[in-house]
Design an enzyme around this catalytic site. Structure first.
Site, PDB file in Angstrom:
ATOM      1  N   ASN A 226       0.871  -1.102  -0.038  1.00 43.58           N
ATOM      2  CA  ASN A 226       0.081   0.141  -0.017  1.00 43.58           C
ATOM      3  C   ASN A 226       0.889   1.097  -0.193  1.00 43.58           C
ATOM      4  O   ASN A 226       2.099   1.144  -0.007  1.00 43.58           O
ATOM      5  CB  ASN A 226      -0.821  -0.021   1.186  1.00 43.58           C
ATOM      6  CG  ASN A 226      -0.280  -0.156   2.531  1.00 43.58           C
ATOM      7  OD1 ASN A 226       0.557   0.604   2.877  1.00 43.58           O
ATOM      8  ND2 ASN A 226      -0.591  -1.244   3.265  1.00 43.58           N
ATOM      9  N   VAL A 327      -3.151  -7.550  13.473  1.00 44.38           N
ATOM     10  CA  VAL A 327      -2.005  -7.325  14.607  1.00 44.38           C
ATOM     11  C   VAL A 327      -2.735  -6.437  15.678  1.00 44.38           C
ATOM     12  O   VAL A 327      -2.650  -7.039  17.009  1.00 44.38           O
ATOM     13  CB  VAL A 327      -1.017  -6.401  13.980  1.00 44.38           C
ATOM     14  CG1 VAL A 327       0.031  -5.845  15.056  1.00 44.38           C
ATOM     15  CG2 VAL A 327      -0.360  -7.053  12.917  1.00 44.38           C
ATOM     16  N   VAL A 328      -3.521  -5.566  15.510  1.00 41.71           N
ATOM     17  CA  VAL A 328      -3.729  -4.636  16.896  1.00 41.71           C
ATOM     18  C   VAL A 328      -4.917  -5.335  17.540  1.00 41.71           C
ATOM     19  O   VAL A 328      -5.041  -5.322  18.894  1.00 41.71           O
ATOM     20  CB  VAL A 328      -4.544  -3.204  16.293  1.00 41.71           C
ATOM     21  CG1 VAL A 328      -5.720  -3.573  15.347  1.00 41.71           C
ATOM     22  CG2 VAL A 328      -4.747  -2.223  17.360  1.00 41.71           C
ATOM     23  N   LYS A 361     -12.921  -4.289  17.909  1.00 46.10           N
ATOM     24  CA  LYS A 361     -11.743  -4.695  18.093  1.00 46.10           C
ATOM     25  C   LYS A 361     -11.230  -4.507  19.711  1.00 46.10           C
ATOM     26  O   LYS A 361      -9.998  -4.950  20.041  1.00 46.10           O
ATOM     27  CB  LYS A 361     -10.723  -4.288  17.307  1.00 46.10           C
ATOM     28  CG  LYS A 361     -10.868  -4.419  15.587  1.00 46.10           C
ATOM     29  CD  LYS A 361      -9.569  -4.068  14.810  1.00 46.10           C
ATOM     30  CE  LYS A 361      -9.753  -4.468  13.482  1.00 46.10           C
ATOM     31  NZ  LYS A 361      -8.566  -4.215  12.495  1.00 46.10           N
TER      32      LYS A 361
END
Length: 422
Positions: A226, A327-328, A361
């Site tokens: 990206n 990941v987070v 999350k």
């Protein structure tokens, strides 16, 4: 009646030593029997999380060896202003600029007199003339020298110039005299230093930050990635370090210099970043997931370069993608998890999507930015974001990423302290 030697009253006196974390202390040592205490002082300063460079006068080298101080500080000891090797590395001007504080312990009567006169006839006195950092002196001398009118006037002059004196103490002296002039014990000097240095908002905290893109290989020469430059994450790492935190920066493939006082871990793929984040967040206090992690990767990676088929009429290529680990979210789901801050780079409905991501999350905060605005965000030097919490929202207007990082770290520290104090 003579005052007793100053000691730390209890272990609680050591509780603020984290304020030295990531600080840069230039320790000057002058000639005197108290120089042996400087070795212990170096050890205490390093234990408190600060980096130490030692500068010794020629007379100091007669009382304690540079090799001893080098072993304890972990850095070369500076003894001469005209040393070609030293000037080729960290020269005396750079050394003066490097320091957050200059501490001279012991400070002899001779050095105090030369400093008062503005002399620069050795490395240490020259550094005191050049530096913009605060200067602290821990006097050590015979009681007669300390009580002499000239020494007292010199000390008053230095105080008027903004120099701070720690001590001296009173008691028995090496020469057999009893009276004022002893250098304070190293622990006491350290406490004085801690009390005078400004505490950072994240002093003593362990912060882990991810930054940049990830790359997901298609074949040996192609990959999916990206537009992330990593600039925002690197700016946050620099700001967190300046706030006193011990910072680990997990960086994807970017061409950016590592911020000062930051430990860098380089990774390539999303799975690499996930592994590094899970490892380095053990025992951490805050995690900021700033990296633009690829959500998907090719299910299989071709062993050799994929060639175009000249006989294919539609010239298409099908690549099956599979999900990468989040990941987070993984960090937020850990036992004994840190305070977790995520990023939401969106092109529309920015705040709405950020709030959904915050809840889904289970993050503590999320930083939302509109990447559809080509003047900010990816590859730009500027950015504008909104920091969102469960019952908190604050918009930060467009400014440089470095300025923005400072504002964000301040707000994050405030929200972290509010949560941990409850």
């Amino acid at each position: 009646m003579l005052r007793s030697r100053q000691k730390l009253k209890s272990p609680l006196a050591m509780q603020n030593l984290h304020r030295l974390n990531n600080k840069r202390i230039l320790l000057g040592i002058t000639g005197g029997i108290a120089a042996y205490k400087s070795a212990e002082l170096v050890r205490h300063i390093r234990k408190a999380g600060a980096e130490v460079h030692v500068v010794m006068t020629p007379a100091a080298c007669e009382f304690i060896t540079p090799l001893t101080l080098q072993a304890l500080s972990g850095n070369p000891v500076h003894t001469s202003m005209l040393d070609p090797k030293a000037e080729a590395g960290m020269g005396h001007i750079e050394l003066a600029k490097w320091a957050d504080a200059v501490l001279i312990a012991p400070a002899s009567a001779d050095f105090i007199a030369r400093m008062t006169a503005g002399m620069g006839n050795d490395l240490l006195s020259t550094l005191c003339l050049v530096t913009n950092a605060p200067v602290y002196l821990a006097p050590a001398m015979n009681q007669g020298m300390w009580l002499d009118t000239a020494t007292q006037k010199n000390c008053e002059t230095l105080k008027d110039r903004g120099v701070t004196l720690f001590g001296p103490d009173e008691g028995y002296q090496a020469c057999g005299d009893v009276g004022p002039g002893r250098m304070l014990d190293p622990e006491v000097i350290l406490q004085h230093l801690v009390g005078h240095l400004e505490s950072g908002l994240l002093a003593g905290k362990k912060v882990v930050i991810t930054a940049g893109p990830t790359r997901e290989a298609i074949d040996p020469v192609r990959y999916i990635s990206n537009h992330s430059s990593g600039k925002m994450g690197f700016a946050l790492a620099a700001a967190a370090a300046e706030a006193g935190a011990t910072v680990t920066l997990i960086a994807g493939p970017v061409h950016l210099p590592t911020p000062e006082r930051v430990q860098r871990v380089d990774v390539i793929t999303a799975r690499d970043m996930h592994t590094a984040a899970m490892e380095h967040t053990e025992g951490s206090d805050l995690f900021i997931g700033c990296a633009a992690v690829a959500d998907y990767r090719p299910e299989t990676i071709a062993e050799s370069k994929i060639k175009k088929d000249p006989n294919s009429p539609d010239q298409t290529l099908d690549i099956k993608l599979v999900r990468n680990p989040d990941v987070v979210a993984s960090v937020a789901a850990k036992d004994n998890r840190p305070f977790v801050i995520g990023f939401a780079a969106e092109t529309h409905n920015v705040i709405e999507y950020a709030q959904d991501k915050l809840k889904r999350k289970k993050l503590d905060l999320i930083i939302a930015n509109d990447v559809s605005d080509t003047s900010i965000g990816f590859n730009s030097e500027e950015n504008a974001v909104t920091l969102v919490g469960a019952d908190f929202e604050e918009t930060l207007d467009k400014c440089s990423k470095r300025q923005l990082a400072g504002h964000l770290i301040e707000l994050i520290a405030q929200q972290y302290n509010l949560q941990t104090s409850n």
